[in-house]
Motif scaffolding. Sequence first.
Motif, PDB file in Angstrom:
ATOM      1  N   LEU A   1      11.889   4.445  36.730  1.00  0.00           N
ATOM      2  CA  LEU A   1      11.234   5.093  37.875  1.00  0.00           C
ATOM      3  C   LEU A   1      10.240   6.146  37.432  1.00  0.00           C
ATOM      4  O   LEU A   1       9.703   6.882  38.253  1.00  0.00           O
ATOM      5  CB  LEU A   1      12.305   5.745  38.773  1.00  0.00           C
ATOM      6  N   GLY A   2      10.012   6.228  36.146  1.00  0.00           N
ATOM      7  CA  GLY A   2       9.146   7.278  35.609  1.00  0.00           C
ATOM      8  C   GLY A   2       7.726   6.836  35.359  1.00  0.00           C
ATOM      9  O   GLY A   2       6.950   7.553  34.752  1.00  0.00           O
ATOM     10  N   ARG A   3       7.390   5.646  35.862  1.00  0.00           N
ATOM     11  CA  ARG A   3       5.993   5.203  35.740  1.00  0.00           C
ATOM     12  C   ARG A   3       5.542   4.739  37.101  1.00  0.00           C
ATOM     13  O   ARG A   3       6.229   3.977  37.771  1.00  0.00           O
ATOM     14  CB  ARG A   3       5.892   4.018  34.774  1.00  0.00           C
ATOM     15  N   SER A   4       4.366   5.178  37.521  1.00  0.00           N
ATOM     16  CA  SER A   4       3.834   4.743  38.806  1.00  0.00           C
ATOM     17  C   SER A   4       2.518   4.026  38.601  1.00  0.00           C
ATOM     18  O   SER A   4       1.554   4.616  38.103  1.00  0.00           O
ATOM     19  CB  SER A   4       3.630   5.933  39.750  1.00  0.00           C
ATOM     20  N   GLU A   5       2.519   2.760  38.987  1.00  0.00           N
ATOM     21  CA  GLU A   5       1.262   2.014  38.971  1.00  0.00           C
ATOM     22  C   GLU A   5       0.712   1.881  40.391  1.00  0.00           C
ATOM     23  O   GLU A   5      -0.166   1.094  40.673  1.00  0.00           O
ATOM     24  CB  GLU A   5       1.478   0.622  38.335  1.00  0.00           C
ATOM     25  N   LEU A   6       1.269   2.697  41.294  1.00  0.00           N
ATOM     26  CA  LEU A   6       0.929   2.552  42.715  1.00  0.00           C
ATOM     27  C   LEU A   6      -0.440   3.119  43.053  1.00  0.00           C
ATOM     28  O   LEU A   6      -1.131   2.588  43.915  1.00  0.00           O
ATOM     29  CB  LEU A   6       1.994   3.250  43.562  1.00  0.00           C
ATOM     30  N   GLY A   7      -0.799   4.238  42.428  1.00  0.00           N
ATOM     31  CA  GLY A   7      -2.068   4.871  42.783  1.00  0.00           C
ATOM     32  C   GLY A   7      -2.059   5.455  44.186  1.00  0.00           C
ATOM     33  O   GLY A   7      -3.097   5.584  44.826  1.00  0.00           O
ATOM     34  N   TRP A   8      -0.883   5.807  44.700  1.00  0.00           N
ATOM     35  CA  TRP A   8      -0.816   6.305  46.076  1.00  0.00           C
ATOM     36  C   TRP A   8      -1.149   7.795  46.184  1.00  0.00           C
ATOM     37  O   TRP A   8      -1.494   8.265  47.264  1.00  0.00           O
ATOM     38  CB  TRP A   8       0.589   6.037  46.649  1.00  0.00           C
ATOM     39  N   ASN A   9      -1.009   8.530  45.095  1.00  0.00           N
ATOM     40  CA  ASN A   9      -1.413   9.945  45.065  1.00  0.00           C
ATOM     41  C   ASN A   9      -0.862  10.731  46.250  1.00  0.00           C
ATOM     42  O   ASN A   9      -1.582  11.446  46.939  1.00  0.00           O
ATOM     43  CB  ASN A   9      -2.958  10.045  45.052  1.00  0.00           C
ATOM     44  N   CYS A  10       0.422  10.606  46.488  1.00  0.00           N
ATOM     45  CA  CYS A  10       1.008  11.132  47.714  1.00  0.00           C
ATOM     46  C   CYS A  10       1.556  12.545  47.580  1.00  0.00           C
ATOM     47  O   CYS A  10       1.839  13.184  48.583  1.00  0.00           O
ATOM     48  CB  CYS A  10       2.107  10.200  48.222  1.00  0.00           C
ATOM     49  N   TYR A  11       1.762  13.040  46.337  1.00  0.00           N
ATOM     50  CA  TYR A  11       2.252  14.396  46.070  1.00  0.00           C
ATOM     51  C   TYR A  11       3.769  14.510  46.220  1.00  0.00           C
ATOM     52  O   TYR A  11       4.333  15.580  46.010  1.00  0.00           O
ATOM     53  CB  TYR A  11       1.608  15.444  46.999  1.00  0.00           C
ATOM     54  N   ALA A  12       4.452  13.453  46.569  1.00  0.00           N
ATOM     55  CA  ALA A  12       5.899  13.560  46.780  1.00  0.00           C
ATOM     56  C   ALA A  12       6.625  13.977  45.504  1.00  0.00           C
ATOM     57  O   ALA A  12       7.647  14.667  45.548  1.00  0.00           O
ATOM     58  CB  ALA A  12       6.463  12.235  47.290  1.00  0.00           C
ATOM     59  N   CYS A  13       6.076  13.577  44.357  1.00  0.00           N
ATOM     60  CA  CYS A  13       6.710  13.905  43.073  1.00  0.00           C
ATOM     61  C   CYS A  13       6.347  15.310  42.615  1.00  0.00           C
ATOM     62  O   CYS A  13       6.889  15.794  41.617  1.00  0.00           O
ATOM     63  CB  CYS A  13       6.267  12.898  42.014  1.00  0.00           C
ATOM     64  N   GLY A  14       5.426  15.951  43.311  1.00  0.00           N
ATOM     65  CA  GLY A  14       4.979  17.273  42.902  1.00  0.00           C
ATOM     66  C   GLY A  14       3.654  17.276  42.175  1.00  0.00           C
ATOM     67  O   GLY A  14       3.136  18.331  41.837  1.00  0.00           O
ATOM     68  N   PHE A  15       3.103  16.076  41.943  1.00  0.00           N
ATOM     69  CA  PHE A  15       1.796  15.953  41.315  1.00  0.00           C
ATOM     70  C   PHE A  15       0.817  15.358  42.320  1.00  0.00           C
ATOM     71  O   PHE A  15       1.155  14.478  43.088  1.00  0.00           O
ATOM     72  CB  PHE A  15       1.884  15.069  40.067  1.00  0.00           C
ATOM     73  N   ALA A  16      -0.433  15.837  42.242  1.00  0.00           N
ATOM     74  CA  ALA A  16      -1.424  15.409  43.230  1.00  0.00           C
ATOM     75  C   ALA A  16      -1.780  13.931  43.074  1.00  0.00           C
ATOM     76  O   ALA A  16      -2.115  13.261  44.038  1.00  0.00           O
ATOM     77  CB  ALA A  16      -2.674  16.271  43.120  1.00  0.00           C
ATOM     78  N   THR A  17      -1.716  13.428  41.835  1.00  0.00           N
ATOM     79  CA  THR A  17      -2.099  12.032  41.603  1.00  0.00           C
ATOM     80  C   THR A  17      -1.033  11.325  40.762  1.00  0.00           C
ATOM     81  O   THR A  17      -0.288  11.964  40.007  1.00  0.00           O
ATOM     82  CB  THR A  17      -3.438  11.922  40.860  1.00  0.00           C
ATOM     83  N   CYS A  18      -1.003  10.012  40.888  1.00  0.00           N
ATOM     84  CA  CYS A  18      -0.082   9.220  40.060  1.00  0.00           C
ATOM     85  C   CYS A  18      -0.442   9.350  38.581  1.00  0.00           C
ATOM     86  O   CYS A  18       0.437   9.313  37.718  1.00  0.00           O
ATOM     87  CB  CYS A  18      -0.128   7.754  40.484  1.00  0.00           C
ATOM     88  N   ALA A  19      -1.720   9.524  38.283  1.00  0.00           N
ATOM     89  CA  ALA A  19      -2.145   9.658  36.887  1.00  0.00           C
ATOM     90  C   ALA A  19      -1.537  10.917  36.263  1.00  0.00           C
ATOM     91  O   ALA A  19      -1.044  10.889  35.129  1.00  0.00           O
ATOM     92  CB  ALA A  19      -3.675   9.698  36.807  1.00  0.00           C
TER      93      ALA A  19
END
Lengths: 292, 270
Positions: A90-108
């Motif tokens: 669960l520690g890699r996101s290829e979604l590109g949703w940039n939703c901030y839910a994880c605390g980061f502004a972008t998936c990158a």
Amino acid sequence: MAIYDARKLANETIFEVAKLCAMAALKAPQITGRTEIKGEIVTGEDLLPIMEYMGIQGEVGAVAQQDFLTLKKAYEAGTPPVLLFLGAELGRSELGWNCYACGFATCAEFNRYSKKMRDAATLVSTGPTCLWKGLDFGIAADWAAATAWALNVDNRLQQGVANAARRLGHLQGCSRGVALSIGPCGDLVWFSRPALKGVASEEELMDYLWSNLPHHWMGRPYGDAESPIFKYADDWQLRPKRMELVEPSPEILEKKRSVEERLAALIQRERAKRGLKGTVPTKGLLEAEEGG
Amino acid sequence: MGAEHVIDWPPYGSSDRVRRRGVLAAARLMMNAAITAPCPGGTPQIEGHIVYGQEEQERIARKMEELAQANPKNRLWKNIFKYEAVMARESDVILFLGNYRAAETPMESLCGYCGGAPDCTFLFSRKSTRYGLVDLTEPTESQKGLVAGPLCVSAIINGLAFSVGSALWMANRLLVDARPMMSMGVAGQKLGYCPRSPLVVGIPVAALPKNPYVDIPMDYHLVSFEKMVDSLRKRYYAVKAVRWPDYRFSYPRKAKDSDRHKGEGEDGDL
């Protein structure tokens, strides 16, 4: 004509139930459609290292203790539960949703931070976590549990058992795991646990309630320097006592240190059997257990 | 004693409303399943909304279409939001499920799943706090985002995800169609459903001859059934308006030398 021991056959069937639970986990609907659910089914003698881990950890933690005692009782009765471990990366996101839910502004940004944490992990990686993929994982775990429920086998989703298993070498390549303990057959195994009968004294259980829910036993909240006094006995008003904040005692710290050392040795031994290399840290092995 | 006629056409007709009431009953049972789902320590943490009705669902769909532009360079994001907005309109009921502890009163398991370190500092350091208590009334940078993270992962996975899973499992057992959707959840949260939850999952529910949530053509927001019916409505009357003589005293004759009616008699009988 043949006569079969129904209890024996029922408990032997739990392994088949575990397979059906795994099927359900794989069929569960996903939000992202991109979360690969992995799993292992463990029973029999392969439970012993996990039980040993929980037993050591249980010396300083109530949740680990109760899981250990339940596993031990079932194992010694010849009806060990079947553990379905489910995991996912669960520690890699290829979604590109940039939703901030994880605390980061972008998936990158999340992926960069996550890689840094993975590279720094000495034993198993835990976070960070993409929450939408985490939801996929949790839905899968729930479907596995619901399947066991529908097939009338007592079961429980457990985080502590999964953490122990991951440290011992299970679920490689997963940043998150959960254990579904299935069986043995019986009305109540994992809830209102018969295995806990006679384990704790009344005083120990009252200590547990007092330390976790102190407000319920506190006297009036205002007044003199002795306030608030604590209702620790029937004559609490005649012999007033109040609560204080204290540092962890040296005895407790020493006990935790001893537990961490023995856990580290167990992890090292079991990982070596699986060919997993690396030094096992002795500190930080005792995280607060999550309820099952 | 009585009789209830059920048919899915026309949408929102009296017979269709009977059908929808059944789905609403299913949605309520799904919500029960969500509440009784496993959760860490048995800690109450789930809230939900059951939403239904043409006006409410249209409002949700429009919010989803607006949010399709939130990641302008991500085509898949746009498609997800636009296509699932169609599904919001086509559904019978929409369930929203949220976890109200994920930001304000996290589980404090020291599990490290939020930030990787074996403690809760990742979450607490990114929220406004006072004596260890999270203060959501103070603004933080993430509140400008789609989801005001970071959030307690234990609450989301062991709490919300299990609830969503159980709601979906109940739908499976009740033979109604349902799927979990991020797009619908984010839109619902922005509209104020599950008002205490920073992260909400939307679960559209339907009992229709065809599952509205699978087998989706590309550009679905342009070629949905509603769009097809509407284009028929647009064309049909225009076509109807031209070329037709008075039916009371005439019927079109067959063209001479036409090979379409070989074997038929003068009146078209075989």
